[in-house]
Scaffold this active site. Structure first.
Site, PDB file in Angstrom:
ATOM      1  N   ASP A  11      24.286  39.985  87.578  1.00  0.00           N
ATOM      2  CA  ASP A  11      23.866  40.798  88.712  1.00  0.00           C
ATOM      3  C   ASP A  11      24.495  40.039  89.957  1.00  0.00           C
ATOM      4  OD1 ASP A  11      22.696  41.624  91.223  1.00  0.00           O
ATOM      5  OD2 ASP A  11      20.294  41.459  90.300  1.00  0.00           O
ATOM      6  N   GLY A 103      34.018  25.912  81.748  1.00  0.00           N
ATOM      7  CA  GLY A 103      34.523  26.145  80.317  1.00  0.00           C
ATOM      8  C   GLY A 103      33.516  27.174  79.600  1.00  0.00           C
ATOM      9  N   ASN A 104      32.497  27.487  79.873  1.00  0.00           N
ATOM     10  CA  ASN A 104      31.575  28.498  79.413  1.00  0.00           C
ATOM     11  C   ASN A 104      30.739  28.928  80.194  1.00  0.00           C
ATOM     12  OD1 ASN A 104      29.343  29.446  77.524  1.00  0.00           O
ATOM     13  ND2 ASN A 104      30.810  28.369  75.888  1.00  0.00           N
ATOM     14  N   TYR A 232      12.396  30.230  89.221  1.00  0.00           N
ATOM     15  CA  TYR A 232      12.577  31.592  89.124  1.00  0.00           C
ATOM     16  C   TYR A 232      13.403  32.343  90.007  1.00  0.00           C
ATOM     17  CZ  TYR A 232       9.258  33.152  85.106  1.00  0.00           C
ATOM     18  OH  TYR A 232       8.647  33.231  84.044  1.00  0.00           O
ATOM     19  N   LYS A 235      14.624  37.941  85.885  1.00  0.00           N
ATOM     20  CA  LYS A 235      14.077  38.172  84.731  1.00  0.00           C
ATOM     21  C   LYS A 235      15.040  38.184  83.576  1.00  0.00           C
ATOM     22  CE  LYS A 235       9.463  38.005  83.798  1.00  0.00           C
ATOM     23  NZ  LYS A 235       9.048  36.690  84.078  1.00  0.00           N
ATOM     24  N   ASP A 236      16.471  37.580  83.990  1.00  0.00           N
ATOM     25  CA  ASP A 236      17.277  37.375  82.948  1.00  0.00           C
ATOM     26  C   ASP A 236      17.529  38.840  82.096  1.00  0.00           C
ATOM     27  OD1 ASP A 236      16.505  34.701  83.342  1.00  0.00           O
ATOM     28  OD2 ASP A 236      14.880  35.011  82.069  1.00  0.00           O
ATOM     29  N   TYR A 351       6.867  35.742  90.997  1.00  0.00           N
ATOM     30  CA  TYR A 351       6.466  35.553  92.345  1.00  0.00           C
ATOM     31  C   TYR A 351       4.992  34.994  92.402  1.00  0.00           C
ATOM     32  CZ  TYR A 351      10.410  37.882  94.609  1.00  0.00           C
ATOM     33  OH  TYR A 351      11.618  38.306  94.938  1.00  0.00           O
TER      34      TYR A 351
HETATM   35  C1  F6R Z   1      13.005  42.317  89.670  1.00  0.00           C
HETATM   36  C2  F6R Z   1      13.888  42.258  90.867  1.00  0.00           C
HETATM   37  C3  F6R Z   1      13.222  42.983  92.197  1.00  0.00           C
HETATM   38  C4  F6R Z   1      12.982  42.007  93.142  1.00  0.00           C
HETATM   39  C5  F6R Z   1      12.081  42.685  94.557  1.00  0.00           C
HETATM   40  C6  F6R Z   1      11.909  41.726  95.639  1.00  0.00           C
HETATM   41  O1  F6R Z   1      13.909  41.515  88.564  1.00  0.00           O
HETATM   42  O2  F6R Z   1      14.803  42.016  90.987  1.00  0.00           O
HETATM   43  O3  F6R Z   1      11.947  43.729  91.661  1.00  0.00           O
HETATM   44  O4  F6R Z   1      12.034  40.926  92.688  1.00  0.00           O
HETATM   45  O5  F6R Z   1      12.709  43.650  94.800  1.00  0.00           O
HETATM   46  O6  F6R Z   1      12.920  41.215  95.848  1.00  0.00           O
HETATM   47  P1  F6R Z   1      13.263  40.071  97.049  1.00  0.00           P
HETATM   48  O7  F6R Z   1      12.239  39.146  96.954  1.00  0.00           O
HETATM   49  O8  F6R Z   1      14.456  39.903  97.107  1.00  0.00           O
HETATM   50  O9  F6R Z   1      12.882  41.251  98.280  1.00  0.00           O
HETATM   51 MG    MG Z   2      19.068  41.999  91.145  1.00  0.00          MG
HETATM   52 MG    MG Z   3      18.945  43.356  87.043  1.00  0.00          MG
END
Ligand code: F6R
Ligand code: MG
Ligand code: MG
Length: 370
Positions: A11, A103-104, A232, A235-236, A351
């Protein structure tokens, strides 16, 4: 011929918010990979997105963890990040945890699913991509495809896969892995992978029969960003590559588990359980409550490493009911608002305000008398 199928994602900026990927980023990635194809580094590639994740699907002959391939992915994400910054896309460069490549790309933010194998006479491969969830979201559908006789008829009636498979399972808390046999150890496997935030299926191997037993037939990305970054940061959102047919689950047996939109962790703020919805790429846009979580499946036939495809496999009315059910479940769980089990248990939340709330009111707590 041995070919390596690499699916590497990151991302590097959402459009808008965390919903989708801007077309300019896809274009930049296509240009970079196209140059690498001309230079002979790649045999072929396809660039797509799932939600806010930019997905690089690549084939080559360099093997897994190849520095040149990973450097290409890193450079591509860096270039896309520059554009994301220029357009002020949301969270530009968020998954690139370091400035310099070492390297990776593993451990640097991007998610990786790659495997090297001997290309068969007919080699169907599916690239799965999920957004707004975590690697353990693949446990259930991969288990059902390779281990559940009620899903995969071939486990019962095809002599070439009747002996089962080997699952390589990772304990991502303890950084350990174990190989287990299906069906012999099925109940033990389930005891582990039901705890999907800790135990994840990393690879599947054939046990005996037509295919080499040392070449994986499925691989899932297992990068845990919060462990890498120490906090955090998302969510990977995971990816997976699965081969099908001729001694493996048929294409339709690999896809069938997604007709059940099972509950996964992630969704809004990486802190909620919700159904995973199978969609075509055009619908892989996370809108409602930043979701619900999506899964996309692109199918290819390999021809000496060339990607013949893609076919957008969930863009099909066979999955209409799953989508409808996912929306009904989404409606139902959403009504729980901030209550578990919609909201994740404390230890899995991305969060939380709880420490601050506790600090504020700590002096007002009284000992219980009874
Ligand atoms: C879930 C995700 C979104 C954000 C949410 C709040 O993985 O990426 O749900 O967590 O939109 O984002 P912020 O804190 O950047 O406003
Ligand atoms: Mg995102
Ligand atoms: Mg994503």
């Amino acid at each position: 011929m041995k070919v390596t199928f690499s699916l590497i994602k990151a991302d590097v900026g959402g459009w808008p918010g965390h919903a989708s990927v801007h077309p300019d980023l896809i274009k930049i990635a296509e240009e970079e990979l196209s140059k690498a194809k001309k230079d002979g580094l790649l045999i072929d590639f396809h660039v797509t997105h799932c939600g806010d994740d930019l997905e690089l699907i690549m084939t080559h002959t360099k093997g897994e963890n190849n520095e040149k391939i990973h450097e290409l992915a890193w450079r591509t994400f860096k270039k896309a990040t520059e554009k994301a910054k220029e357009l002020k896309l949301y969270g530009a460069g968020q998954d690139l945890l370091s400035d310099a490549f070492s390297g990776n790309v593993k451990g640097m933010g991007p998610g990786v699913a790659e495997m090297e194998f001997t290309e068969r006479k007919g080699e169907p491969v599916i690239a799965f991509m999920m957004d707004k969830t975590e690697p353990g979201a693949f446990n259930l559908p991969i288990f059902r495809a390779f281990a559940d006789p009620f899903n995969t008829a071939g486990l019962v009636i095809d002599p070439s896969m009747h002996s089962g498979f080997i699952f390589e399972i990772w304990d991502i808390h303890e950084h350990k892995s174990v190989k287990m046999k299906i069906p012999e150890e099925m109940y033990d496997v389930l005891a582990l992978i039901g705890a999907k935030s800790r135990f994840v299926i990393k690879r599947v191997y054939p046990k005996e029969g037509k295919l080499p037993t040392d070449e994986p037939v499925a691989v899932i990305s297992t990068e845990k960003l919060y462990q890498i970054a120490g906090k955090y940061i998302g969510k990977d959102d995971p990816v997976a590559v699965v081969r099908a047919q001729s001694g493996l689950p048929a294409l339709g047996e690999v896809l069938n588990p997604y007709a059940f939109p099972h509950l996964v962790s992630g969704w809004m703020r990486g802190s909620h359980n919700g159904p995973i919805m199978p969609v075509g790429v055009k619908n892989a846009i996370c809108t409602r409550f930043d979701g619900p979580p999506r899964v996309v499946a692109l199918g290819f036939q390999l021809s000496n490493g060339k990607l013949v495809g893609p076919v957008d496999l969930f863009d099909d009315l066979g999955f209409d009911l799953a989508r409808r059910k996912a929306l009904e479940i989404a409606d139902y769980v959403r009504q729980h608002g901030p209550f578990e089990p919609h909201r994740l248990p404390l230890e899995d939340m991305e969060y939380t305000t709880l420490p601050k709330v506790m600090e504020k009111i700590k002096d007002r707590f009284k000992e219980l008398k009874d």
